[in-house]
Motif scaffolding. Structure first.
Motif, PDB file in Angstrom:
ATOM      1  N   GLY A   1       0.811  -1.217   0.000  1.00  0.00           N
ATOM      2  CA  GLY A   1       0.000   0.000   0.000  1.00  0.00           C
ATOM      3  C   GLY A   1       0.842   1.262   0.000  1.00  0.00           C
ATOM      4  N   LEU A   2       1.855   1.311   0.866  1.00  0.00           N
ATOM      5  CA  LEU A   2       2.696   2.504   0.928  1.00  0.00           C
ATOM      6  C   LEU A   2       3.551   2.641  -0.327  1.00  0.00           C
ATOM      7  N   ALA A   3       3.986   1.500  -0.874  1.00  0.00           N
ATOM      8  CA  ALA A   3       4.746   1.553  -2.125  1.00  0.00           C
ATOM      9  C   ALA A   3       3.881   2.127  -3.245  1.00  0.00           C
ATOM     10  N   ALA A   4       2.618   1.678  -3.301  1.00  0.00           N
ATOM     11  CA  ALA A   4       1.703   2.200  -4.320  1.00  0.00           C
ATOM     12  C   ALA A   4       1.459   3.689  -4.117  1.00  0.00           C
ATOM     13  N   ALA A   5       1.297   4.093  -2.857  1.00  0.00           N
ATOM     14  CA  ALA A   5       1.038   5.503  -2.553  1.00  0.00           C
ATOM     15  C   ALA A   5       2.201   6.388  -2.977  1.00  0.00           C
ATOM     16  N   ILE A   6       3.406   5.845  -2.951  1.00  0.00           N
ATOM     17  CA  ILE A   6       4.591   6.630  -3.322  1.00  0.00           C
ATOM     18  C   ILE A   6       4.879   6.536  -4.819  1.00  0.00           C
ATOM     19  N   VAL A   7       4.856   5.322  -5.354  1.00  0.00           N
ATOM     20  CA  VAL A   7       5.275   5.106  -6.746  1.00  0.00           C
ATOM     21  C   VAL A   7       4.273   5.691  -7.742  1.00  0.00           C
ATOM     22  N   ILE A   8       2.967   5.484  -7.504  1.00  0.00           N
ATOM     23  CA  ILE A   8       1.957   5.918  -8.476  1.00  0.00           C
ATOM     24  C   ILE A   8       1.991   7.428  -8.713  1.00  0.00           C
ATOM     25  N   PRO A   9       1.866   8.265  -7.684  1.00  0.00           N
ATOM     26  CA  PRO A   9       1.901   9.710  -7.961  1.00  0.00           C
ATOM     27  C   PRO A   9       3.255  10.184  -8.470  1.00  0.00           C
ATOM     28  N   PHE A  10       4.334   9.539  -8.016  1.00  0.00           N
ATOM     29  CA  PHE A  10       5.660   9.946  -8.486  1.00  0.00           C
ATOM     30  C   PHE A  10       5.791   9.703  -9.985  1.00  0.00           C
ATOM     31  N   LEU A  11       5.431   8.486 -10.430  1.00  0.00           N
ATOM     32  CA  LEU A  11       5.549   8.167 -11.853  1.00  0.00           C
ATOM     33  C   LEU A  11       4.576   8.979 -12.701  1.00  0.00           C
ATOM     34  N   LEU A  12       3.351   9.156 -12.215  1.00  0.00           N
ATOM     35  CA  LEU A  12       2.385   9.955 -12.972  1.00  0.00           C
ATOM     36  C   LEU A  12       2.888  11.387 -13.143  1.00  0.00           C
ATOM     37  N   THR A  13       3.464  11.933 -12.087  1.00  0.00           N
ATOM     38  CA  THR A  13       3.964  13.306 -12.165  1.00  0.00           C
ATOM     39  C   THR A  13       5.146  13.410 -13.120  1.00  0.00           C
ATOM     40  N   VAL A  14       6.048  12.424 -13.061  1.00  0.00           N
ATOM     41  CA  VAL A  14       7.244  12.461 -13.906  1.00  0.00           C
ATOM     42  C   VAL A  14       6.910  12.144 -15.360  1.00  0.00           C
ATOM     43  N   LEU A  15       6.055  11.131 -15.590  1.00  0.00           N
ATOM     44  CA  LEU A  15       5.794  10.666 -16.950  1.00  0.00           C
ATOM     45  C   LEU A  15       4.669  11.435 -17.640  1.00  0.00           C
ATOM     46  N   VAL A  16       3.539  11.604 -16.950  1.00  0.00           N
ATOM     47  CA  VAL A  16       2.422  12.346 -17.542  1.00  0.00           C
ATOM     48  C   VAL A  16       2.715  13.836 -17.519  1.00  0.00           C
ATOM     49  N   GLY A  17       3.304  14.275 -16.419  1.00  0.00           N
ATOM     50  CA  GLY A  17       3.771  15.647 -16.342  1.00  0.00           C
ATOM     51  C   GLY A  17       2.719  16.658 -15.945  1.00  0.00           C
ATOM     52  N   PHE A  18       3.056  17.913 -16.120  1.00  0.00           N
ATOM     53  CA  PHE A  18       2.223  19.044 -15.740  1.00  0.00           C
ATOM     54  C   PHE A  18       2.716  20.237 -16.542  1.00  0.00           C
ATOM     55  N   LYS A  19       1.986  21.315 -16.492  1.00  0.00           N
ATOM     56  CA  LYS A  19       2.408  22.518 -17.203  1.00  0.00           C
ATOM     57  C   LYS A  19       3.498  23.196 -16.382  1.00  0.00           C
ATOM     58  N   ASP A  20       4.727  23.030 -16.850  1.00  0.00           N
ATOM     59  CA  ASP A  20       5.870  23.574 -16.119  1.00  0.00           C
ATOM     60  C   ASP A  20       5.886  25.091 -16.254  1.00  0.00           C
ATOM     61  N   PRO A  21       5.875  25.826 -15.143  1.00  0.00           N
ATOM     62  CA  PRO A  21       5.895  27.291 -15.232  1.00  0.00           C
ATOM     63  C   PRO A  21       7.142  27.784 -15.959  1.00  0.00           C
ATOM     64  N   GLN A  22       6.991  28.873 -16.682  1.00  0.00           N
ATOM     65  CA  GLN A  22       8.137  29.467 -17.354  1.00  0.00           C
ATOM     66  C   GLN A  22       9.143  29.929 -16.318  1.00  0.00           C
ATOM     67  N   GLU A  23      10.408  29.799 -16.665  1.00  0.00           N
ATOM     68  CA  GLU A  23      11.461  30.243 -15.758  1.00  0.00           C
ATOM     69  C   GLU A  23      11.278  31.714 -15.453  1.00  0.00           C
ATOM     70  N   ASP A  24      11.242  32.035 -14.167  1.00  0.00           N
ATOM     71  CA  ASP A  24      11.083  33.426 -13.746  1.00  0.00           C
ATOM     72  C   ASP A  24      12.287  34.230 -14.201  1.00  0.00           C
ATOM     73  N   GLU A  25      12.026  35.241 -14.996  1.00  0.00           N
ATOM     74  CA  GLU A  25      13.119  36.023 -15.547  1.00  0.00           C
ATOM     75  C   GLU A  25      13.923  36.724 -14.472  1.00  0.00           C
ATOM     76  N   THR A  26      13.349  36.866 -13.285  1.00  0.00           N
ATOM     77  CA  THR A  26      14.096  37.512 -12.208  1.00  0.00           C
ATOM     78  C   THR A  26      15.242  36.636 -11.742  1.00  0.00           C
ATOM     79  N   VAL A  27      15.188  35.345 -12.065  1.00  0.00           N
ATOM     80  CA  VAL A  27      16.260  34.448 -11.663  1.00  0.00           C
ATOM     81  C   VAL A  27      17.382  34.456 -12.688  1.00  0.00           C
ATOM     82  N   ALA A  28      16.990  34.374 -13.968  1.00  0.00           N
ATOM     83  CA  ALA A  28      17.988  34.214 -15.006  1.00  0.00           C
ATOM     84  C   ALA A  28      18.622  35.529 -15.426  1.00  0.00           C
ATOM     85  N   ALA A  29      17.824  36.568 -15.450  1.00  0.00           N
ATOM     86  CA  ALA A  29      18.330  37.820 -15.986  1.00  0.00           C
ATOM     87  C   ALA A  29      19.000  38.651 -14.911  1.00  0.00           C
TER      88      ALA A  29
END
Length: 622
Positions: A430-458
């Protein structure tokens, strides 16, 4: 984090010290009870450095800070008289607006349990480690070492009615020591020895003695009744005798009332509840586990989890185990795993820097607010993946009949509370499923990655800020709002507008566009962040008389129209239209030189924001 700046900003944002009835804190939140909730501006508080987010639940205005909440709480105490009253009072004032019954119940439970929660969790963790030591054969129950360790880990929950007597007395405005006298009688050794005995009577009235060890409901009910009895007796008895006769009469009546009526009824109800929980987890365990594992973090967001705390304690008192808590481990670890997935996948440096400590905090300590409010919830998908993982993991843990033997905050460190209780195979799966499932879904399916804040790079550079309005420039100190006037939200000036059009003061990106149209935040290409707040308390208009012309993320040029507003209608409605124009990231851009004053036209120079970092670099090089 600048604790003083955070404390000042939060206090100003909730309407100032005079608007606060009481303040307590839990693991990650400042919990305000306000006299007038309309005076609090959630949007303003959210922008205070160090604040993760704001929530309103259970009749409380909750400011989520994270792990630093005790330090911010202490800082507020230094700069004001805000906090629990001398008696620890957290109950709303008599003249405060009445919340609905459910919210009042949640507020009551939160106020009574919050002061004891961490001691309860800490001693529970000790008990969990002790139980694990016995299970793995590291320590024998026959040794005096075990006896001592068992006593120090079990005493607090054993005598929990004494602790709740104090917190309940503070909430209900009853005498704490009289409440302690009542609670002490409930767990007195000779009384405890009568549990299960037959033929008991009190002045000829038969009764059944039930156990009050670790009990919750009886002491809360009787202290509530005590508070009313004390008010009545103090009003009726002569001043020469009421100080000692009142506690004597209250104890004489209250303790038998618990033994004869309140205790047996609560014991029956607690037994039914315990049996009901047991039935669910024995008949359809996957359903109970999925609900607790999947929805626990949703309950936390809305503050509804406090309503379950008494259920945990009632289950423990009745059955000696906590089936409800076990699936919550899956819920907590699932959100931690989801934010770990964000840590791995994101290319945004700011997001990665935030995800790292949030992951560790979630896995080790079970503190998930930084992960949820700072990352998972704003990104949406990771939070949903965490719910999925928590539901599946919770269902599997419940199928294995896993339960906790101690009241602990679910976390990686508290896992020993589950060891040896139910199927360890199902727990691991159960705990393995609770950890592995959201981790893999987040890494593989992904999400809309915010644009790099220009205050950091510039590299930051200087910025000319033009007037966004036609009107009269006034010093920020003259703004009739403490959060702005005291500079808690940033430095700048204010403008009393003469026309109902707001223009962009420089080229940049719309960092924040409030749907109500009352405020707009802009970010320049070199990282300067400027907030323009149209009027004071105009958020209460809910967008009426404002027409927002831009949206968040939109690129604008100097002079573009941001908002059109009906100045006459807003003023006629009684709102002050003094408009602060402030730099919110003063650690990177500092206003230097002369600031405009008097009459001004949009596009005219307002002030000059100088980059702090290049100057600091130059000094370091020198």
């Amino acid at each position: 984090m600048d604790l003083r700046k955070t404390a000042e900003g939060v206090l100003a944002g909730v309407g100032g010290e005079d608007n606060v009835t009481s303040l307590v804190h839990c693991a990650t939140r400042l919990r305000f009870v306000l006299k007038d909730k309309d005076k609090a501006d959630a949007a303003v508080v959210k922008k205070v450095p160090g604040v993760i987010t704001v929530a309103e639940a259970g009749g409380q205005f909750q400011v989520v800070i994270g792990d630093d909440v005790p330090d911010v709480f202490a800082e507020i105490g230094k700069i004001s008289k805000v906090g629990p009253s001398a008696a620890g009072e957290t109950k709303p004032a008599e003249d405060a607006p009445k919340a609905n019954l459910f919210n009042r119940f949640i507020s009551m439970i939160s106020s009574i349990f919050t002061p004891v929660l961490w001691t309860l969790a800490g001693t529970g963790l000790l008990k969990a480690f002790l139980a694990a030591s016995v299970t793995f054969g590291w320590l024998s129950t026959e040794t005096s070492t075990y006896v001592v360790l068992n006593a120090l880990s079990d005493a607090f929950i054993n005598f929990l009615p004494l602790a709740l007597a104090i917190t309940a007395a503070r909430y209900f405005k009853a005498s704490e020591f009289t409440s302690l006298a009542i609670a002490g009688a409930l767990v007195y050794p000779s009384i405890t020895a009568l549990v299960g005995a037959e033929g008991l009577t009190f002045f000829g009235i038969p009764f059944t003695m039930v156990s009050y060890v670790s009990s919750v409901i009886p002491i809360i009910i009787i202290v509530w009744l005590q508070s009313h009895a004390e008010k009545f007796l103090y009003a009726k008895l002569h001043s020469s005798v009421k100080r000692f006769l009142t506690p004597m009469i209250v104890v004489l009546v209250a303790v038998p009332l618990v033994f004869l009526v309140i205790g047996p009824i609560s014991d029956i109800l607690g037994g039914w509840l315990g049996s009901g929980i047991g039935w669910v987890f024995s008949t359809v365990p996957w359903l109970g586990g999925a609900i607790m594992g999947g929805l626990w973090q949703v309950f936390v967001i809305f503050g509804l989890h406090w309503g379950l705390v008494p259920l945990f304690q009632l289950e423990y008192q009745t059955t000696g185990q906590l089936l409800l808590v076990a699936p919550v481990f899956a819920a907590v670890l699932a959100q931690a795993a989801a934010v770990a997935g964000v840590w791995v996948r994101t290319r945004n440096k700011n997001m990665k820097a935030l995800a790292a400590p949030a992951t560790l905090s979630g896995f080790l300590a079970g503190i998930t607010e930084p992960a949820i409010y700072g990352i998972n919830l704003p990104l949406k998908r990771p939070f949903a993946f965490g719910i999925v993982g928590g539901a599946i993991g919770g269902a599997l843990v419940a199928i294995g009949g896993v339960f906790s033997t101690a009241f602990v905050v679910p976390s990686g460190l508290a896992l020993p509370a589950l060891f040896g209780n139910g199927s360890m195979v199902w727990l691991a799966i159960g705990l393995a499923a609770a950890i592995v499932i959201p981790f893999l879904l987040t890494v593989l399916v992904g999400f809309k990655d915010p644009q790099e804040d220009e205050t950091v790079a510039a590299e930051a550079s200087d910025l000319d800020v033009a007037s966004p309005l036609d009107g009269i420039v006034v010093p920020l100190a003259e703004v009739p709002d403490a959060a702005f006037a005291e500079g808690a939200l940033g430095d700048g000036v204010a403008i009393v507008p003469s026309k109902g059009v707001l223009y962009a003061p420089f080229d940049g990106v719309v960092a924040a566009a409030f749907p109500t149209g009352h405020a707009v935040g802009l970010r320049s290409a070199d990282g300067a962040e400027v907030l323009i707040h149209l009027g004071i308390d105009t958020v209460k208009l809910a967008g009426k008389h404002f027409t927002l012309k831009v949206e968040q993320g939109q690129t604008v040029a100097k002079g573009d129209v941001l908002v059109a507003f009906d100045l006459e209608a807003i003023t006629a409605a009684g709102y002050d239209m003094t408009t602060p124009v402030i730099v919110t990231n003063g650690d990177r851009h500092e206003i230097m030189g002369d600031r405009a004053a008097g009459a001004i036209t949009h596009g005219d120079a307002l002030y000059f924001a100088v980059s702090v970092e290049p100057a600091a670099t130059a000094q370091a090089s020198a």
